[in-house]
Design an enzyme around this catalytic site. Structure first.
Site, PDB file in Angstrom:
ATOM      1  CD  GLU A   1      15.063   9.265  15.805  1.00 17.99           C
ATOM      2  OE1 GLU A   1      14.043   8.690  16.256  1.00 17.99           O
ATOM      3  OE2 GLU A   1      15.680  10.148  16.426  1.00 17.99           O
TER       4      GLU A   1
ATOM      5  CD  GLU B   1      10.663  11.968  15.444  1.00 17.36           C
ATOM      6  OE1 GLU B   1      10.639  12.630  14.383  1.00 17.36           O
ATOM      7  OE2 GLU B   1      11.265  10.889  15.548  1.00 17.36           O
TER       8      GLU B   1
ATOM      9  N   GLY C   1      11.289   7.271  14.780  1.00 21.71           N
ATOM     10  CA  GLY C   1      12.257   6.258  15.207  1.00 21.71           C
ATOM     11  C   GLY C   1      12.586   5.271  14.095  1.00 21.71           C
TER      12      GLY C   1
ATOM     13  CB  ALA D   1       8.981   5.770  19.167  1.00 26.71           C
TER      14      ALA D   1
HETATM   15  N1  3HC Z   1       2.722   4.363  17.440  1.00 25.70           N
HETATM   16  C1  3HC Z   1       1.599   3.710  17.749  1.00 25.70           C
HETATM   17  N2  3HC Z   1       0.535   3.582  16.946  1.00 25.70           N
HETATM   18  C2  3HC Z   1       0.633   4.147  15.735  1.00 25.70           C
HETATM   19  C3  3HC Z   1       1.773   4.852  15.318  1.00 25.70           C
HETATM   20  C4  3HC Z   1       2.860   4.943  16.227  1.00 25.70           C
HETATM   21  N3  3HC Z   1       4.002   5.600  15.908  1.00 25.70           N
HETATM   22  N4  3HC Z   1       1.568   5.299  14.061  1.00 25.70           N
HETATM   23  C5  3HC Z   1       0.341   4.887  13.700  1.00 25.70           C
HETATM   24  N5  3HC Z   1      -0.227   4.196  14.714  1.00 25.70           N
HETATM   25  C6  3HC Z   1      -1.539   3.536  14.708  1.00 25.70           C
HETATM   26  C7  3HC Z   1      -2.689   4.534  14.548  1.00 25.70           C
HETATM   27  O1  3HC Z   1      -3.065   5.066  15.794  1.00 25.70           O
HETATM   28  C8  3HC Z   1      -3.746   3.661  13.922  1.00 25.70           C
HETATM   29  O2  3HC Z   1      -4.322   2.916  14.959  1.00 25.70           O
HETATM   30  P1  3HC Z   1      -5.867   2.477  14.875  1.00 25.70           P
HETATM   31  O3  3HC Z   1      -5.993   1.607  13.674  1.00 25.70           O
HETATM   32  O4  3HC Z   1      -6.105   1.796  16.161  1.00 25.70           O
HETATM   33  O5  3HC Z   1      -6.633   3.762  14.731  1.00 25.70           O
HETATM   34  C9  3HC Z   1      -2.949   2.697  13.045  1.00 25.70           C
HETATM   35  O6  3HC Z   1      -1.611   2.747  13.531  1.00 25.70           O
HETATM   36  C10 3HC Z   1      -2.932   3.059  11.594  1.00 25.70           C
HETATM   37  O7  3HC Z   1      -2.540   4.419  11.469  1.00 25.70           O
HETATM   38  P2  3HC Z   1      -3.074   5.328  10.285  1.00 25.70           P
HETATM   39  O8  3HC Z   1      -4.549   5.287  10.242  1.00 25.70           O
HETATM   40  O9  3HC Z   1      -2.419   6.661  10.435  1.00 25.70           O
HETATM   41  O10 3HC Z   1      -2.495   4.521   9.026  1.00 25.70           O
HETATM   42  P3  3HC Z   1      -1.962   5.045   7.645  1.00 25.70           P
HETATM   43  O11 3HC Z   1      -1.656   3.839   6.882  1.00 25.70           O
HETATM   44  O12 3HC Z   1      -2.883   6.079   7.088  1.00 25.70           O
HETATM   45  O13 3HC Z   1      -0.597   5.826   7.977  1.00 25.70           O
HETATM   46  C11 3HC Z   1       1.553   6.150   8.994  1.00 25.70           C
HETATM   47  C12 3HC Z   1       0.523   5.137   8.471  1.00 25.70           C
HETATM   48  C13 3HC Z   1       2.052   7.022   7.825  1.00 25.70           C
HETATM   49  C14 3HC Z   1       2.693   5.406   9.634  1.00 25.70           C
HETATM   50  C15 3HC Z   1       0.840   7.084  10.009  1.00 25.70           C
HETATM   51  O14 3HC Z   1       0.190   6.276  10.955  1.00 25.70           O
HETATM   52  C16 3HC Z   1       1.735   8.019  10.770  1.00 25.70           C
HETATM   53  O15 3HC Z   1       2.072   9.069  10.275  1.00 25.70           O
HETATM   54  N6  3HC Z   1       2.096   7.631  12.011  1.00 25.70           N
HETATM   55  C17 3HC Z   1       2.851   8.464  12.914  1.00 25.70           C
HETATM   56  C18 3HC Z   1       4.257   8.662  12.485  1.00 25.70           C
HETATM   57  C19 3HC Z   1       5.010   9.388  13.561  1.00 25.70           C
HETATM   58  O16 3HC Z   1       4.639  10.455  14.017  1.00 25.70           O
HETATM   59  N7  3HC Z   1       6.126   8.806  13.981  1.00 25.70           N
HETATM   60  C20 3HC Z   1       6.958   9.370  15.008  1.00 25.70           C
HETATM   61  C21 3HC Z   1       6.598   8.758  16.308  1.00 25.70           C
HETATM   62  S1  3HC Z   1       7.490   9.459  17.646  1.00 25.70           S
HETATM   63  C22 3HC Z   1       9.043   8.803  17.494  1.00 25.70           C
HETATM   64  O17 3HC Z   1       9.301   8.038  16.611  1.00 25.70           O
HETATM   65  C23 3HC Z   1      10.017   9.210  18.547  1.00 25.70           C
HETATM   66  C24 3HC Z   1      11.405   8.806  18.219  1.00 25.70           C
HETATM   67  O18 3HC Z   1      12.112   9.881  17.701  1.00 25.70           O
HETATM   68  C25 3HC Z   1      12.119   8.303  19.440  1.00 25.70           C
END
Ligand code: 3HC
Length: 653
Positions: free
Chosen positions: A111, A131, A108, A69
């Site tokens: 999911e 998450e 997400g 998400a």
């Molecule tokens: N939402 C918004 N921005 C995100 C994001 C997300 N979920 N994930 C990454 N970004 C952004 C980062 O802030 C970064 O922004 P920037 O360039 O402005 O600094 C950019 O994307 C690149 O991120 P990384 O430097 O981390 O890039 P990598 O290539 O090293 O890694 C990744 C990519 C593995 C996808 C890593 O970014 C990551 O682990 N992201 C988070 C994953 C996560 O926690 N997902 C769950 C979100 S909550 C959710 O999904 C709720 C649901 O259950 C309803």
């Protein structure tokens, strides 16, 4: 192939042989932002109504499937359609939907994939529901659909840890149905065509496999103990363990829990850390700086710290040349490093071929001249200015003029060390934390003359070493130890004013530190700080409050756990309150005519946090730290500050 149909700015599709291939293109990580959700929603409606479309493939553009998400939308007004609705529509579609995982499918993103009727992954794909690391639970069906696919114990393991599984593991667990060795999209199209022959397999309609209640109980207890009071893992356990109830009921509970957690202080703190980590390596002035290639690292001093650095370097693929004072010491260092690698081999973190490869890249020597091929030399010798200056002068004579020299000093002034070299612009500090192959934090010290490409190289190497680099200016103790000194000072004031070591430690542990300050002291040993205090005695401001209790302890031979006694006693190795320490404290109070008073846990914690934040503010004003988030990262990753509290600077706001 049909023309491209655009469903939203981030979602488009082509039709190939009756298959609608939907691509999500929402850089940087294809997060399910509002525009993506509405695009998929429209694509699904199109697929459902167009008789020419028999099945659907959903994939991502670039190297990520969907990173989750959109975290930036958290805390902002909700925009329709919500993700669970879109996911519900995918699962309910009358035509088969295949998820083609071209890269990471996280949160997400996974999911969404779970609601598809079939999942194919490229070998480089990864899956996970991270998450809990953001203080929330999956909010779009993860806690209900994953157990239906892989059972409760495996779902508990993945969701409560937030860990990421590689494609091979995802296949063996049953999260994905197939790996595509060649063309992912072509394989997914073929699968989508084949699936039209049978009714769609809807994850939400699968029964949850019965599991041994004792096994679930045991796994849950382990997760809760590790969570140390964090809410999200406990809620995840509750939702997964009850996933055998009707899907709609489980989904409604999950969503309510997700929304409540998302708006909590704990989740805000962990989001702050998520963004701070990504911000930390963005250093003003380095945007367009080219970094030279680094393949060979020199490491001077192969004690505990040097060996740990060597293990991290070998693991990152560098060749390592280790230097120690004598051939015997160098051989001992070699043994220590190999011992650490063997531990990795035994624990399965390293396989035999990886072990052999790393071993073959390690050389040790007692001759300075052997460091000539190094691109970067890191010294990890005794923290003494004369020793380090002598070493850097010697290194200056043998390394290339463009090679970089890094000092791992904790407290010395690296500018003075740099000044001893012919090229101070090629010197920086790389302050590792012990054990260096385990601890993630790396303070990258920008010295007065450090050239931009040298600093940028330090950051690049740090990332390759899988460290979290935080840039700091030069000051005694850099960011971390400056703040550590400030709150240690505050703890000593509290001692003199009436609190006892175990009371302060209990307050910190209740707050979430893994160990109290005085227990940590005892573990690390009291003599190094004692020696530093003695060195500083002559220059100490006499008007500044100085607490002598620690000095009295050291004079009494109480040098910490190693000597069997310190701030606590250790009969049979067990930490125990020692009346002798209480007596020393009472004597010191009496000498200063202090009438002790009692402190509540809250008061102790508040004073400690205030001391940390105040020192952090000073570091920002002095320009030593660039951002409050950098300070929080240092305290969390180097000093045990609980991540779910966000760090001292976050707490202050
Ligand atoms: N939402 C918004 N921005 C995100 C994001 C997300 N979920 N994930 C990454 N970004 C952004 C980062 O802030 C970064 O922004 P920037 O360039 O402005 O600094 C950019 O994307 C690149 O991120 P990384 O430097 O981390 O890039 P990598 O290539 O090293 O890694 C990744 C990519 C593995 C996808 C890593 O970014 C990551 O682990 N992201 C988070 C994953 C996560 O926690 N997902 C769950 C979100 S909550 C959710 O999904 C709720 C649901 O259950 C309803």
């Amino acid at each position: 192939m049909s023309e491209v149909t655009t469903f939203s700015a981030t979602v488009s599709a082509t039709t190939r042989d009756g298959v609608l291939v939907v691509t999500i293109d929402n850089a940087p990580v294809n997060a399910t932002s509002a525009n993506v959700r509405s695009g998929i929603d429209k694509a699904l409606a199109h697929a459902e109504t167009d008789p020419g479309i028999k099945s659907v493939v959903i994939t991502g553009a670039g190297k990520t499937f969907i990173g989750g998400a959109d975290i930036n939308e958290f805390g902002k007004p909700a925009i329709d359609p919500p993700l669970p609705d879109v996911i519900g529509k995918i699962e309910a579609l009358s035509k088969p939907v295949v998820a083609a995982l071209n890269g990471a499918a996280l949160g997400g993103g996974l999911e969404l994939a779970l609601s598809c009727h079939y999942r194919i992954a490229s070998p480089s794909a990864q899956v996970g529901l991270p998450e809990v690391k953001l203080g929330i639970v999956p909010g779009a069906g993860g806690t209900q659909r994953l157990p239906r696919l892989i059972g409760i114990p495996a779902a508990l393991d993945l969701i409560a840890s937030g860990r990421i599984a590689k494609a091979g593991e995802a296949l063996s667990l049953g999260i994905v149905d197939e790996l595509a060795e060649d063309d992912l999209t072509a394989t997914a199209i073929k699968a989508a065509q084949k699936l039209t022959a049978t009714p769609p397999r809807r994850t939400g309609e699968l029964p949850v496999a019965p599991a041994d209640p004792a096994e679930i109980e045991k796994a849950s207890a382990k997760i809760l103990a590790k969570a140390r009071g964090q809410k999200a893992p406990a809620e995840a356990v509750r939702l997964i363990a009850s996933s055998h109830r009707p899907l709609a009921e489980g989904l409604a509970d999950e969503r309510t829990t997700f929304l409540a957690l998302r708006d909590s202080r704990e989740a805000a703190a962990l989001r702050h850390i998520f963004f701070a980590e990504r911000e930390a390596s963005k250093v003003a002035g380095l945007e367009n700086v080219e970094t030279p290639p680094v393949t060979t690292l020199g490491i001077c001093g192969l004690g505990l710290m040097g060996s740990g650095i060597a293990v991290a370097a070998l693991g990152a693929g560098y060749s390592v040349i280790g230097l120690d004072q004598t051939q015997e010491a160098a051989e001992k260092g070699h043994e220590r490093i190999i011992g650490l690698l063997e531990r990795n081999l035994a624990s399965g973190r390293l396989d035999q071929s990886g072990f052999d490869a790393q071993k073959s890249r390690l050389f040790v020597t007692a001759s300075d001249a052997d460091l000539a091929p190094c691109d970067l030399v890191i010294e990890a010798v005794f923290d003494d200015l004369a020793v380090k200056i002598d070493l850097f002068r010697r290194l200056d004579k043998v390394i290339r003029p463009d090679a970089i020299l890094a000092t791992n000093t904790s407290y010395l002034n690296p500018d003075e060390i740099a000044a001893a070299t012919a090229h101070p612009e090629r010197v920086l500090g790389l302050h590792f934390f012990s054990p260096a192959h385990v601890m993630r934090l790396l303070e990258v010290v920008r010295c007065e003359k450090t050239a931009p490409d040298v600093l940028a190289t330090g950051l690049t190497v740090a990332k390759k070493l899988k460290k979290l680099p935080v840039v700091t200016g030069v000051t005694e103790g850099f960011i971390g130890n400056r703040i550590f000194s400030a709150y240690r000072r505050e703890a000593e004031y509290l001692l003199e004013d009436g609190a006892l070591p175990h009371e302060i430690d209990a307050a910190l542990e209740d707050y979430g530190f893994p160990m109290g300050l005085f227990a940590v002291y005892d573990m690390a040993g009291l003599e190094i700080a004692w020696a530093r205090r003695k060195r500083q005695a002559a220059t100490r401001d006499p008007s500044e409050r100085y607490v002598e209790i620690a000095d009295r302890l050291c004079e009494a031979g109480r040098l910490g756990q190693k000597s069997g006694r310190g701030w606590y006693a250790y009969p049979d190795g067990k930490r125990t309150i020692d009346p002798e320490v209480t007596a020393i404290i009472e004597t010191e109070r009496a000498k200063k005519h202090i009438t002790p008073r009692s402190f509540s846990k809250d008061e102790i914690t508040r004073r400690m946090l205030q001391a940390m934040a105040a020192e952090g503010e000073t570091l920002l004003v002095e320009g030593i730290a660039a951002r409050p988030g950098d300070i929080d990262l240092v305290m969390i990753n180097g000093y045990g500050f609980p991540a779910h509290k966000g760090g001292p600077m976050f707490v202050k706001n």
